[in-house]
Motif scaffolding. Structure first.
Motif, PDB file in Angstrom:
ATOM      1  N   ASN A 108     -67.006  24.968 -27.748  1.00  0.00           N
ATOM      2  CA  ASN A 108     -67.495  24.085 -26.685  1.00  0.00           C
ATOM      3  C   ASN A 108     -68.582  24.816 -25.917  1.00  0.00           C
ATOM      4  OD1 ASN A 108     -68.003  22.471 -24.488  1.00  0.00           O
ATOM      5  ND2 ASN A 108     -65.862  22.003 -24.093  1.00  0.00           N
ATOM      6  N   SER A 114     -68.716  24.304 -21.992  1.00  0.00           N
ATOM      7  CA  SER A 114     -67.638  25.015 -21.316  1.00  0.00           C
ATOM      8  C   SER A 114     -67.929  26.512 -21.289  1.00  0.00           C
ATOM      9  CB  SER A 114     -66.320  24.731 -22.029  1.00  0.00           C
ATOM     10  OG  SER A 114     -65.382  25.715 -21.746  1.00  0.00           O
ATOM     11  N   SER A 151     -68.522  28.850 -18.048  1.00  0.00           N
ATOM     12  CA  SER A 151     -67.655  30.015 -17.868  1.00  0.00           C
ATOM     13  C   SER A 151     -68.440  31.315 -17.785  1.00  0.00           C
ATOM     14  CB  SER A 151     -66.658  30.106 -19.015  1.00  0.00           C
ATOM     15  OG  SER A 151     -65.875  28.952 -19.080  1.00  0.00           O
ATOM     16  N   LEU A 201     -62.890  23.388 -21.240  1.00  0.00           N
ATOM     17  CA  LEU A 201     -62.049  24.064 -22.225  1.00  0.00           C
ATOM     18  C   LEU A 201     -62.690  24.108 -23.599  1.00  0.00           C
ATOM     19  CD1 LEU A 201     -58.684  22.313 -21.328  1.00  0.00           C
ATOM     20  CD2 LEU A 201     -59.216  24.714 -20.919  1.00  0.00           C
ATOM     21  N   ASN A 202     -62.278  25.107 -24.357  1.00  0.00           N
ATOM     22  CA  ASN A 202     -62.564  25.106 -25.782  1.00  0.00           C
ATOM     23  C   ASN A 202     -61.292  24.609 -26.450  1.00  0.00           C
ATOM     24  OD1 ASN A 202     -63.200  25.564 -28.406  1.00  0.00           O
ATOM     25  ND2 ASN A 202     -63.726  27.716 -28.144  1.00  0.00           N
ATOM     26  N   THR A 237     -59.232  26.231 -29.532  1.00  0.00           N
ATOM     27  CA  THR A 237     -58.726  27.599 -29.528  1.00  0.00           C
ATOM     28  C   THR A 237     -57.429  27.686 -28.710  1.00  0.00           C
ATOM     29  OG1 THR A 237     -60.214  28.069 -27.715  1.00  0.00           O
ATOM     30  CG2 THR A 237     -60.925  28.767 -29.889  1.00  0.00           C
ATOM     31  N   ASP A 272     -57.127  32.436 -25.408  1.00  0.00           N
ATOM     32  CA  ASP A 272     -58.584  32.575 -25.498  1.00  0.00           C
ATOM     33  C   ASP A 272     -59.283  31.836 -24.369  1.00  0.00           C
ATOM     34  OD1 ASP A 272     -58.408  34.138 -27.655  1.00  0.00           O
ATOM     35  OD2 ASP A 272     -59.368  32.770 -29.081  1.00  0.00           O
ATOM     36  N   GLN A 317     -61.510  33.435 -20.840  1.00  0.00           N
ATOM     37  CA  GLN A 317     -62.935  33.205 -21.082  1.00  0.00           C
ATOM     38  C   GLN A 317     -63.848  33.661 -19.945  1.00  0.00           C
ATOM     39  OE1 GLN A 317     -64.428  31.688 -24.113  1.00  0.00           O
ATOM     40  NE2 GLN A 317     -65.982  32.869 -23.063  1.00  0.00           N
ATOM     41  N   VAL A 318     -63.431  33.448 -18.722  1.00  0.00           N
ATOM     42  CA  VAL A 318     -64.311  33.799 -17.607  1.00  0.00           C
ATOM     43  C   VAL A 318     -64.233  35.295 -17.290  1.00  0.00           C
ATOM     44  CG1 VAL A 318     -64.883  33.364 -15.207  1.00  0.00           C
ATOM     45  CG2 VAL A 318     -64.045  31.502 -16.630  1.00  0.00           C
ATOM     46  N   MET A 344     -63.676  37.893 -19.202  1.00  0.00           N
ATOM     47  CA  MET A 344     -63.756  38.737 -20.396  1.00  0.00           C
ATOM     48  C   MET A 344     -63.937  40.211 -20.054  1.00  0.00           C
ATOM     49  SD  MET A 344     -63.775  37.252 -23.454  1.00  0.00           S
ATOM     50  CE  MET A 344     -64.540  36.092 -24.528  1.00  0.00           C
ATOM     51  N   ARG A 352     -48.567  31.329 -25.770  1.00  0.00           N
ATOM     52  CA  ARG A 352     -49.980  31.530 -25.466  1.00  0.00           C
ATOM     53  C   ARG A 352     -50.879  31.186 -26.642  1.00  0.00           C
ATOM     54  NH1 ARG A 352     -48.991  36.936 -27.570  1.00  0.00           N
ATOM     55  NH2 ARG A 352     -47.506  37.683 -26.024  1.00  0.00           N
ATOM     56  N   ASN A 353     -50.295  31.076 -27.832  1.00  0.00           N
ATOM     57  CA  ASN A 353     -51.121  30.780 -28.997  1.00  0.00           C
ATOM     58  C   ASN A 353     -51.251  29.292 -29.295  1.00  0.00           C
ATOM     59  OD1 ASN A 353     -51.863  33.435 -29.794  1.00  0.00           O
ATOM     60  ND2 ASN A 353     -49.728  33.747 -30.336  1.00  0.00           N
ATOM     61  N   LYS A 377     -57.848  29.977 -15.963  1.00  0.00           N
ATOM     62  CA  LYS A 377     -58.991  30.730 -16.439  1.00  0.00           C
ATOM     63  C   LYS A 377     -59.894  31.148 -15.282  1.00  0.00           C
ATOM     64  CE  LYS A 377     -62.922  28.124 -18.117  1.00  0.00           C
ATOM     65  NZ  LYS A 377     -63.645  27.544 -19.232  1.00  0.00           N
TER      66      LYS A 377
END
Lengths: 323, 594
Positions: free
Chosen positions: A203, A206, A210, B342-343, B346, B350, B354-355, B357, B389-390, B408
């Motif tokens: 995405n 997104s 982020s 969101l992705n 995934t 993950d 994301q933010v 990292m 979590r997966n 996130k």
């Protein structure tokens, strides 16, 4: 329902997910071993052959994994292989530059081509299909121009050895392939950059919100692809001891096929390095097996195409049933 | 035969979970039957069984007295059951009539589609419904509400006796809702039965004859709407009393930590300034198209700022990309979690990292252990319902997806948190969790900006509200001054000035406009009588705030959005009355909730 349970579920699931293709792969290997004259298929020298045949497409497919996971496509890699093969052969003339020049320069040139693709996609906002379709044609023309239209021959012995030597009985090409896969797998799975490649493919908006620098990541993705294609150009020139301007024609399709067979989603965001390895091996096994069986190359193409479709179909069906 | 449809003892299990436990549901001809329950209660599974998308493990479906098994949506359609999905997927480059006859073209000779017959038939149906859309219009040119009407036309033209409507009003304006309800009443009169799925209580009480509530896959009850109150209904759905929907705690408000000074962005944001204090919840109200999200996008660097300054803790900061905003400890929980949050393909982990990292990596290499620990921590902390979590985020319910988005952003440890419509499309329980969380955040000294189109929500949460209108700052209200009326008045502040623009977009001629206005007026009056007794009931629930508070901005939003397609409604006083009427209704509901 502990965490261990969830974890084992995942590993099991990922194994099952790839089971379809693995099954096709092993079935093919077994069948070819049995039906090939004198079991030629399973002989050590032939297995070495297969590994050699897998290497270049495998490396390209690994690069393609980055590109497709990021949500893009690169059609220009065959042409990059062509240009860099010619360039490499020119630099590798006996008594010319040091060997390292003939290796490093083409790789860097490939990376630059990739970065140009990436810049046009990222910052130019042109769809990757269009950008790389264009550069595919441009670069093929460039290969013909710098080679003067005919293959460059007369590379040094040292240069030839890049692809023809063995280490502990393993062909160097296979080692390069393994190294590339290892490094790329680590990059994709274990680094922030790699995770971000998945994020932008999954995405893009997104990811951007982020705080992911989407354009830069995409630039690098095409850069990596170009770099690997440049490396393959060197390997091509070394392996064939010539820099043929038409080298690598159609390689982009084999790379895409290997990725797709390996379960990489064309819509981006999904793909595993080991899937691509199996995909590349499968394509090589098909080609090699049909050669041994003495199937004419025109028929080989037909069979190869059909096997690709059937393999992916079986794989998809397997996944659907699991749901 | 009293019932057109009976579903008895329906059971359904998915690997690892029993999602329907002996559920009963029945439907009378000509009734609108609400199917209610929180996300994950089993409503969609039940409907998917009815539509033949899933098969039930046990139980019986009886259609018009005849026991049936429905194996595919196609079969369901043949048996007279249609479903209008929440998210419509019209083929945009097809014309209306093609869409109505999609998959069942009338064939001329043996090969060619008979366009003429299909067009005429479509026009006839449209006329019968009083919908003024030409069969030749492209779907692309229709609004969501119009696409919905086309879906209804489609359902009727295949002779459906049962129509399932899944959250039909989630994406349409208030005026359009009235049009939809008008159609629903017509369908009722023709004996068509409607299963109505919605989270919006006011609608349920307005349009539905009976209500069935599911919870955790169990049938909780079915009763006439007239016998129920919204408190009872919520209690049935949630399984506990929600005494305080907005648990507002007093938090000491600190210094100004953030200041937006004369922000300009494109044509949507015209010179907006505001301040934000530590420990404060600042609400941003306004109609759809008022530029609230656009303002936040500009502040956060998602879009370009054409002017203005951002001042953080007294110092001006350049924010040109989300990355820079994040480094300034700002978080932006965006409006549409599926598109910008969101992705979906995934795992939860993950998405959660994301933010942040940087915090879960060293030298660019991921620290998987830390990632897993943090993911597990937030899954627990925000009580995200997942297998682990997966789990792939796309397979979570809306409320849990929203919690993942919030997790996130929390992981980046922000000081300023912008939440754009944080509770859109999620159920009551999850909403409350999010309200509590926002309370926790300000208690920890963070500053929060909330954009919400639900006026009760924004009034319940905020310490202060600024109202935007047509991209401009229209006014500011302290908590003591909050009232729905003031907010709506401010929200409409600049609208008349730009009325001329929307006039150009009108597709309707003036005759038709009057016609529509008349209809709205009539419907309005009829409705007032209809609802008289319910209003009575509402009065019983006493709550000081409720009386003047509480409305969805949706109601008001419609004014704005409706303009573009149907501007008659806005200028017309009938509509104003209508809106107030709606306001009263919602009022009652939300009052009940309070």
């Amino acid at each position: 329902m502990g965490q261990t349970n969830a974890l084992s579920n995942v590993t099991l699931k990922s194994v099952i997910k790839n089971f379809g293709i693995l099954f096709v792969f092993f079935a093919l290997v077994i069948v070819l071993s049995i039906i090939s004259p004198n079991h030629a298929f399973a002989q050590p020298y032939n297995i070495i052959n297969i590994l050699k045949q897998t290497a270049i497409n495998g490396i390209l497919a690994t690069g393609m994994l980055f590109v497709i996971v990021s949500g893009g496509i690169d059609l220009s890699i065959g042409s990059i292989v062509g240009v860099t093969a010619v360039l490499s052969a020119m630099l590798a003339h006996t008594g010319g530059y040091p060997l390292i020049v003939a290796i490093v320069i083409p790789i860097l040139v490939g990376a630059v081509f990739g970065l140009v693709n990436g810049a046009l996609v990222s910052y130019g906002g042109i769809p990757p299909f269009i950008v790389t379709l264009g550069s595919m044609t441009v670069l093929r023309g460039l290969a013909l121009i710098i080679s003067g239209g005919s293959p460059i021959t007369g590379v040094s012995m040292q240069f030839e050895k890049i692809s023809s030597s063995f280490v502990f009985g393993i062909p160097s090409l296979a080692i390069y392939f393994a190294l590339v896969v290892l490094i790329c797998a680590i990059i994709l799975q274990k680094t922030v950059f790699g995770r971000n490649v998945f994020a932008i493919g999954g995405n893009e908006i997104s990811a951007r919100v982020s705080g992911v620098n989407v354009n830069f990541i995409r630039l690098l993705v095409y850069g990596i692809m170009g770099l690997l294609a440049g490396f393959c150009g060197v390997l091509m020139a070394s392996r064939t001891t010539t820099g043929a301007p038409l080298a690598g024609s159609g390689y982009e399709m084999d790379a895409i096929a290997a990725a797709v067979i390996g379960g990489v989603s064309m819509t981006g965001g999904v793909g595993k390095w080991y899937g691509v390895v199996i995909g590349a091996l499968l394509i090589a096994v098909i080609g090699n097996g049909l050669d041994i069986l003495g199937v004419a190359s025109s028929y080989q193409q037909v069979i190869k195409g059909l096997i690709i479709i059937v393999a992916v179909f079986l794989d998809l069906r397997g996944k659907r049933n699991k749901k | 035969m009293e019932y057109i449809l009976e579903m008895n003892g329906i059971e359904k299990s998915f690997p690892g979970a029993k999602v329907l436990k002996h559920v009963n549901f029945n439907l009378k001809p000509g009734e609108v039957h609400a199917l209610m329950g929180e996300n994950g209660a089993g409503k969609s599974t039940l409907m998917k069984i009815l539509m033949g998308i899933y098969s039930s493990d046990a139980g019986e479906i009886t259609l018009a007295g005849e026991s049936v098994t429905i194996k595919s949506p196609h079969e369901a359609l043949d048996k007279g059951i249609s479903m209008i999905h929440q998210e419509l997927n019209p083929i945009l480059d097809m014309q209306v009539y093609e869409n109505v006859y999609l998959g069942r073209n009338i064939i001329k000779g043996k090969v060619f589609a008979d366009k003429k017959i299909m067009k005429t038939a479509t026009r006839k149906e449209l006329d019968a419904m009083g919908v003024r859309i030409s069969p030749n219009t492209y779907m692309r040119d229709l609004s969501v509400a119009q696409c919905q009407l086309i879906e209804i036309v489609k359902a009727i033209s295949v002779g459906s006796r049962i129509i399932i409507m899944d959250e039909p009003t989630s994406a349409i304006t208030d005026v359009e809702i009235e049009t939809l309800f008008e159609q629903i009443r017509k369908l009722k009169a023709q004996g068509v039965a409607i299963i109505y799925i919605s989270h919006k209580m006011d609608e349920i009480f307005e349009i539905c004859d009976r209500i069935t509530v599911l919870r955790d896959g169990e049938w909780i009850g079915t009763d006439e709407t007239a016998h129920m109150t919204s408190e009872q209904l919520i209690k049935m759905m949630v399984g506990r009393d929600i005494t305080e929907i907005f648990p507002k705690e007093s938090v000491e408000i600190g210094d100004v930590v953030f200041e937006a000074d004369s922000i300009i962005s494109g044509t949507e944001v015209k010179d907006v300034s505001f301040q934000l204090h530590a420990g404060e919840i600042l609400g941003i109200a306004g109609l759809v198209g008022a530029g609230r999200s656009e303002l936040m996008e500009a502040i956060f660097g998602v879009t370009k700022k054409d002017g203005g300054k951002i001042i953080l803790n007294g110092k001006e900061r350049k924010i040109k990309s989300p990355k820079q905003a994040i480094s300034q400890k700002i978080a932006f929980i965006t409006e549409d979690r599926k598109v910008t949050g969101l992705n979906l393909i995934t795992p939860i982990s993950d998405n959660i990292i994301q933010v942040a990292m940087k915090d879960v990596s060293t030298w660019g290499f991921m620290n998987d252990k830390k990632r897993n620990e943090l993911s597990d921590y937030y899954i627990n902390q925000l009580s995200i319902k997942a297998t682990g979590r997966n789990q792939i985020v796309g397979s979570l319910s809306g409320g849990n997806q929203q919690k993942v988005v919030i997790a996130k952003w929390l992981l980046s440890n922000p000081d300023i948190i912008i939440l754009d419509e944080p509770t859109r499309g999620i159920d009551v329980g999850a909403k409350r969790d999010i309200y509590l969380l926002i309370g926790e955040l300000v208690k920890a000294g963070k500053a929060v900006i909330v954009i919400s189109s639900e006026i009760p929500e924004i009034m319940g949460l905020s310490d202060r509200i600024i109202v935007m209108s047509e991209g401009r700052f229209a006014g500011e209200l302290e908590r003591t001054e909050f009232s729905q009326e003031k907010i709506l008045t401010l929200a409409a502040n600049y609208i008349d000035a730009s009325g001329g623009v929307s006039l150009d977009n009108s597709n309707l001629d003036s005759g038709e406009r009057t016609d529509r206005a008349d209809r709205a007026d009539r419907a309005d009056r009829a409705e007032r009588t209809d609802n008289a007794d319910r209003t009575d009931r509402a009065e019983r629930t006493d709550n000081a705030e409720r009386t003047d508070n509480a409305d969805r901005t949706d109601n008001a939003d419609s004014t704005d959005r409706a303009d573009r397609t149907d501007r008659a409604d806005r200028t017309d006083n009938a509509d104003r009355a209508d809106r107030t009427d709606n306001a009263d209704r919602t009022d009652r509901i939300n009052g009940g909730v309070n």
